[in-house]
Scaffold this motif. Structure first.
Motif, PDB file in Angstrom:
ATOM      1  N   MET A 100       0.817  -1.214   0.000  1.00  8.56           N
ATOM      2  CA  MET A 100       0.000   0.000   0.000  1.00  8.56           C
ATOM      3  C   MET A 100       0.853   1.267   0.000  1.00  8.56           C
ATOM      4  O   MET A 100       0.325   2.363  -0.211  1.00  8.56           O
ATOM      5  N   GLY A 101       2.140   1.120   0.280  1.00  7.34           N
ATOM      6  CA  GLY A 101       3.024   2.275   0.318  1.00  7.34           C
ATOM      7  C   GLY A 101       2.778   3.197   1.492  1.00  7.34           C
ATOM      8  O   GLY A 101       2.910   4.413   1.372  1.00  7.34           O
ATOM      9  N   VAL A 102       2.412   2.615   2.646  1.00  6.85           N
ATOM     10  CA  VAL A 102       2.160   3.410   3.850  1.00  6.85           C
ATOM     11  C   VAL A 102       3.007   2.882   5.009  1.00  6.85           C
ATOM     12  O   VAL A 102       3.378   1.707   5.035  1.00  6.85           O
ATOM     13  N   PRO A 103       3.299   3.746   5.989  1.00 11.33           N
ATOM     14  CA  PRO A 103       4.068   3.305   7.153  1.00 11.33           C
ATOM     15  C   PRO A 103       3.276   2.330   8.022  1.00 11.33           C
ATOM     16  O   PRO A 103       2.039   2.348   8.021  1.00 11.33           O
ATOM     17  N   VAL A 104       4.006   1.516   8.759  1.00 16.03           N
ATOM     18  CA  VAL A 104       3.422   0.569   9.702  1.00 16.03           C
ATOM     19  C   VAL A 104       3.884   0.945  11.110  1.00 16.03           C
ATOM     20  O   VAL A 104       5.074   1.132  11.346  1.00 16.03           O
ATOM     21  N   VAL A 105       2.938   1.046  12.019  1.00 11.20           N
ATOM     22  CA  VAL A 105       3.203   1.325  13.430  1.00 11.20           C
ATOM     23  C   VAL A 105       2.788   0.081  14.201  1.00 11.20           C
ATOM     24  O   VAL A 105       1.745  -0.502  13.917  1.00 11.20           O
TER      25      VAL A 105
END
Length: 192
Positions: A72-77
């Motif tokens: 998805m091209g998003v950061p993971v927390v």
């Protein structure tokens, strides 16, 4: 996801107490090619949703979340299960009860990583009674962010957590949804 059902049937093992052991491909040893497929499927399921970040809980949810985040091209927390010295400053905290370990713990995330107004997709390996995801939803609410939905590798539908979250108007997607299981049979839910 038919391939998830096949993996569960071929490699999973039902343990006493309603525990599904999938250590050969998900929870201890990770089938990396299959992990990529899981990430792609989660990305496909949520391609029409605005997602700013993915939130998961340590430890087994991290690989699935990272695979989805990469697609998805998003950061993971990830929420830590214990407050450690590398979580400095202010943080969000929620209490969670682990079904597998039958213990309570607090999950924490620094306020630097969940921001007001963000759309957060929650990702985890399992959804049983929903306690871990309810803890993550609490963190999202504390941050003033919004849940974009939930994606899990495996939902144990018979434990009701997914239905409870859906009843609150939150979208829940499972790559494999188990309606019932016993020592010698696993029945999958065809529609959620």
């Amino acid at each position: 996801m038919r391939k998830m059902e096949e993996k569960i049937l071929n490699e999973g093992k039902v343990l006493p107490g309603g525990i599904l052991k999938v250590g050969s491909f998900l929870n201890q040893q990770i089938d990396t090619e299959f992990l990529k497929e899981m990430g792609k499927e989660i990305a496909r399921l949520y391609e029409n949703e605005e997602v700013d970040k993915i939130l998961t809980i340590e430890a087994s949810g991290i690989p699935v979340a990272v695979a989805a985040g990469m697609e998805m091209g998003v950061p993971v927390v990830f929420a830590k299960k214990h407050l450690t010295s590398n979580v400095d400053g202010a943080f969000y905290s929620a209490d969670v009860h682990s079904f597998t370990r039958d213990e309570d713990y607090s999950v924490v995330v620094s306020i630097d990583f969940l921001l007001p107004g963000e759309k957060i997709l929650l990702v985890d390996d399992f959804l049983a009674n929903g306690q871990a995801l309810n803890g993550l939803l609490s963190l999202v609410k504390q941050a003033g962010a919004e849940p974009a939905g939930v994606a899990v590798a495996i939902e144990k539908c018979f434990q009701g957590g997914g239905d409870e979250i859906r009843a609150r108007g939150i979208r829940v997607e499972a790559l494999g949804a188990i309606e019932s299981m016993s020592d010698n049979e696993i029945v999958f839910r065809s529609e959620i």
